[in-house]
Design a protein around this motif. Structure first.
Motif, PDB file in Angstrom:
ATOM      1  N   LYS A   1      34.889  15.700 -41.769  1.00 37.72           N
ATOM      2  CA  LYS A   1      34.439  16.988 -42.578  1.00 37.72           C
ATOM      3  C   LYS A   1      33.704  17.858 -41.784  1.00 37.72           C
ATOM      4  CE  LYS A   1      34.915  15.402 -47.319  1.00 37.72           C
ATOM      5  NZ  LYS A   1      34.156  14.956 -48.319  1.00 37.72           N
ATOM      6  N   LYS A   2      32.703  17.413 -41.001  1.00 37.73           N
ATOM      7  CA  LYS A   2      31.977  18.160 -40.228  1.00 37.73           C
ATOM      8  C   LYS A   2      32.843  18.705 -38.893  1.00 37.73           C
ATOM      9  CE  LYS A   2      27.352  16.003 -40.963  1.00 37.73           C
ATOM     10  NZ  LYS A   2      26.469  15.214 -40.229  1.00 37.73           N
ATOM     11  N   ILE A   3      33.624  17.665 -38.385  1.00 39.55           N
ATOM     12  CA  ILE A   3      34.369  18.444 -37.268  1.00 39.55           C
ATOM     13  C   ILE A   3      35.549  19.448 -37.778  1.00 39.55           C
ATOM     14  CG2 ILE A   3      36.406  17.568 -35.855  1.00 39.55           C
ATOM     15  CD1 ILE A   3      34.865  14.816 -35.452  1.00 39.55           C
ATOM     16  N   LEU A   4      35.929  19.223 -38.985  1.00 37.70           N
ATOM     17  CA  LEU A   4      36.924  20.157 -39.467  1.00 37.70           C
ATOM     18  C   LEU A   4      36.042  21.377 -39.762  1.00 37.70           C
ATOM     19  CD1 LEU A   4      39.181  18.223 -41.837  1.00 37.70           C
ATOM     20  CD2 LEU A   4      39.867  19.393 -39.887  1.00 37.70           C
TER      21      LEU A   4
ATOM     22  N   GLY B   1      37.307   6.492 -39.307  1.00 40.23           N
ATOM     23  CA  GLY B   1      37.282   6.199 -40.803  1.00 40.23           C
ATOM     24  C   GLY B   1      36.020   6.993 -41.295  1.00 40.23           C
ATOM     25  N   ASP B   2      35.030   7.509 -40.460  1.00 45.21           N
ATOM     26  CA  ASP B   2      33.829   8.395 -40.910  1.00 45.21           C
ATOM     27  C   ASP B   2      34.251   9.632 -41.766  1.00 45.21           C
ATOM     28  OD1 ASP B   2      31.636   9.648 -41.621  1.00 45.21           O
ATOM     29  OD2 ASP B   2      30.584   8.790 -39.811  1.00 45.21           O
ATOM     30  N   ILE B   3      34.600   9.673 -43.024  1.00 47.20           N
ATOM     31  CA  ILE B   3      35.053  10.819 -43.818  1.00 47.20           C
ATOM     32  C   ILE B   3      34.201  12.044 -43.510  1.00 47.20           C
ATOM     33  CG2 ILE B   3      34.228  10.243 -45.828  1.00 47.20           C
ATOM     34  CD1 ILE B   3      37.597  11.700 -45.402  1.00 47.20           C
ATOM     35  N   ASN B   4      32.602  11.488 -43.568  1.00 47.64           N
ATOM     36  CA  ASN B   4      31.657  12.686 -43.354  1.00 47.64           C
ATOM     37  C   ASN B   4      31.731  13.270 -42.090  1.00 47.64           C
ATOM     38  OD1 ASN B   4      30.639  12.463 -46.038  1.00 47.64           O
ATOM     39  ND2 ASN B   4      29.429  10.823 -45.794  1.00 47.64           N
ATOM     40  N   THR B   5      31.807  12.663 -41.151  1.00 43.10           N
ATOM     41  CA  THR B   5      31.962  13.117 -39.863  1.00 43.10           C
ATOM     42  C   THR B   5      33.277  13.973 -39.641  1.00 43.10           C
ATOM     43  OG1 THR B   5      30.569  11.244 -39.012  1.00 43.10           O
ATOM     44  CG2 THR B   5      31.759  12.522 -37.251  1.00 43.10           C
TER      45      THR B   5
ATOM     46  N   GLU C   1      45.877  16.674 -44.392  1.00 45.77           N
ATOM     47  CA  GLU C   1      46.509  16.226 -43.284  1.00 45.77           C
ATOM     48  C   GLU C   1      45.782  16.258 -42.251  1.00 45.77           C
ATOM     49  OE1 GLU C   1      50.252  18.376 -43.041  1.00 45.77           O
ATOM     50  OE2 GLU C   1      51.135  17.534 -44.634  1.00 45.77           O
ATOM     51  N   LYS C   2      44.952  17.324 -41.807  1.00 43.49           N
ATOM     52  CA  LYS C   2      44.040  17.398 -40.727  1.00 43.49           C
ATOM     53  C   LYS C   2      43.038  16.341 -40.961  1.00 43.49           C
ATOM     54  CE  LYS C   2      45.247  22.173 -39.441  1.00 43.49           C
ATOM     55  NZ  LYS C   2      44.712  23.508 -39.435  1.00 43.49           N
ATOM     56  N   LEU C   3      42.504  16.310 -42.224  1.00 44.66           N
ATOM     57  CA  LEU C   3      41.311  15.403 -42.169  1.00 44.66           C
ATOM     58  C   LEU C   3      42.040  14.130 -42.151  1.00 44.66           C
ATOM     59  CD1 LEU C   3      38.414  15.260 -43.546  1.00 44.66           C
ATOM     60  CD2 LEU C   3      39.362  15.066 -45.818  1.00 44.66           C
ATOM     61  N   LYS C   4      42.972  13.745 -42.447  1.00 41.32           N
ATOM     62  CA  LYS C   4      43.480  12.408 -42.169  1.00 41.32           C
ATOM     63  C   LYS C   4      43.386  12.087 -40.654  1.00 41.32           C
ATOM     64  CE  LYS C   4      46.590  10.872 -44.788  1.00 41.32           C
ATOM     65  NZ  LYS C   4      48.043  10.524 -45.265  1.00 41.32           N
ATOM     66  N   ILE C   5      43.918  12.982 -40.001  1.00 40.15           N
ATOM     67  CA  ILE C   5      44.153  12.915 -38.431  1.00 40.15           C
ATOM     68  C   ILE C   5      42.693  12.604 -37.720  1.00 40.15           C
ATOM     69  CG2 ILE C   5      44.662  13.851 -36.426  1.00 40.15           C
ATOM     70  CD1 ILE C   5      47.099  15.128 -38.059  1.00 40.15           C
ATOM     71  N   VAL C   6      41.727  13.671 -38.304  1.00 38.67           N
ATOM     72  CA  VAL C   6      40.425  13.591 -37.614  1.00 38.67           C
ATOM     73  C   VAL C   6      39.589  12.400 -38.024  1.00 38.67           C
ATOM     74  CG1 VAL C   6      38.212  14.940 -37.693  1.00 38.67           C
ATOM     75  CG2 VAL C   6      40.528  16.200 -37.532  1.00 38.67           C
ATOM     76  N   GLU C   7      39.871  12.014 -39.306  1.00 39.71           N
ATOM     77  CA  GLU C   7      39.310  10.687 -39.725  1.00 39.71           C
ATOM     78  C   GLU C   7      39.791   9.562 -38.710  1.00 39.71           C
ATOM     79  OE1 GLU C   7      38.936   8.190 -43.814  1.00 39.71           O
ATOM     80  OE2 GLU C   7      40.349   9.940 -43.772  1.00 39.71           O
ATOM     81  N   LYS C   8      40.701   9.277 -38.322  1.00 37.17           N
ATOM     82  CA  LYS C   8      41.260   8.287 -37.713  1.00 37.17           C
ATOM     83  C   LYS C   8      40.508   8.613 -36.230  1.00 37.17           C
ATOM     84  CE  LYS C   8      45.757   7.630 -39.623  1.00 37.17           C
ATOM     85  NZ  LYS C   8      47.117   7.942 -39.036  1.00 37.17           N
ATOM     86  N   PHE C   9      40.064   9.592 -35.448  1.00 34.14           N
ATOM     87  CA  PHE C   9      39.386   9.754 -34.523  1.00 34.14           C
ATOM     88  C   PHE C   9      38.000   9.254 -34.709  1.00 34.14           C
ATOM     89  CE2 PHE C   9      42.797  12.650 -32.971  1.00 34.14           C
ATOM     90  CZ  PHE C   9      42.715  12.482 -31.703  1.00 34.14           C
ATOM     91  N   CYS C  10      37.306   9.352 -35.877  1.00 33.29           N
ATOM     92  CA  CYS C  10      35.927   9.052 -36.261  1.00 33.29           C
ATOM     93  C   CYS C  10      35.961   7.753 -36.794  1.00 33.29           C
ATOM     94  CB  CYS C  10      35.577  10.084 -37.557  1.00 33.29           C
ATOM     95  SG  CYS C  10      35.681  11.600 -36.842  1.00 33.29           S
TER      96      CYS C  10
END
Length: 182
Positions: free
Chosen positions: A29-32, A23-27, A12-21
């Motif tokens: 993950k780095k943020i998380l 759609g960059d999933i690798n970035t 759920e957190k990954l999905k939220i942060v991915e929107k801030f990025c």
């Protein structure tokens, strides 16, 4: 917490942060993991030369999308507003700003104008340099540009701005303030 709940919470957190990025999933993950802070928080206080206007502002900018995510400001004729220093953490500074907003004699029109200008920072010529100045700790250039913004909003030519910044993650912004990606 059982394992399924932990996994669900992570995704759920990954999905939220991915929107801030964008759609960059690798970035995301780095943020998380705490390896990358994707939000720059600019904190400032100011007064004009005649000491008739005092203010505080807070601007959250995404390093990834280069968009202003959120802004807050207060402008008052009450000097107590200027007593708050931007060197506090962004959360403490924001709570002080909110307190002044509710208690001080504020200038609603000037606040509205300042928030609109801060929200459109990405349209100003110096915007791209903000990230360079933050990365090189160039407070002088940051301060100079924000003095010009304050001068324009207040229609003066002698404001004094004290500025600081902080790097945080979009996850913190979402969890602490409920702010979603733009």
């Amino acid at each position: 917490m059982n394992r399924d709940d932990a996994a669900r919470e992570y995704f759920e957190k990954l999905k939220i942060v991915e929107k801030f990025c964008s759609g960059d999933i690798n970035t995301a993950k780095k943020i998380l993991k705490g390896e990358f802070a994707d939000i720059v928080v600019l904190k400032g206080r100011f007064k004009d030369g005649l000491e008739e206007n005092f203010g505080l502002f807070l601007v959250f900018i995404s390093r990834i999308t280069h968009k202003v995510v959120d802004t807050h400001s207060v402008i008052s004729h009450t000097a107590s507003v200027f007593h708050h220093k931007p060197f506090d953490s962004w959360k403490l500074f924001l709570s002080k700003l909110d307190k002044e907003l509710s208690e001080a004699d504020v200038d609603v029109e000037k606040i509205k104008t300042l928030n609109e200008v801060l929200g459109r920072l990405a349209e100003l010529k110096f915007f791209q340099n903000i990230f360079e100045w933050v990365d090189s700790n160039d407070i002088m250039n940051l301060t100079d540009k924000f003095q010009k913004i304050v001068n324009n909003v207040l229609a003066i030519d002698d404001s004094r701005v004290v500025l600081d910044f902080e790097n945080i993650t979009s996850l913190v912004l979402y969890e602490e303030r409920g702010i979603k990606p733009v």
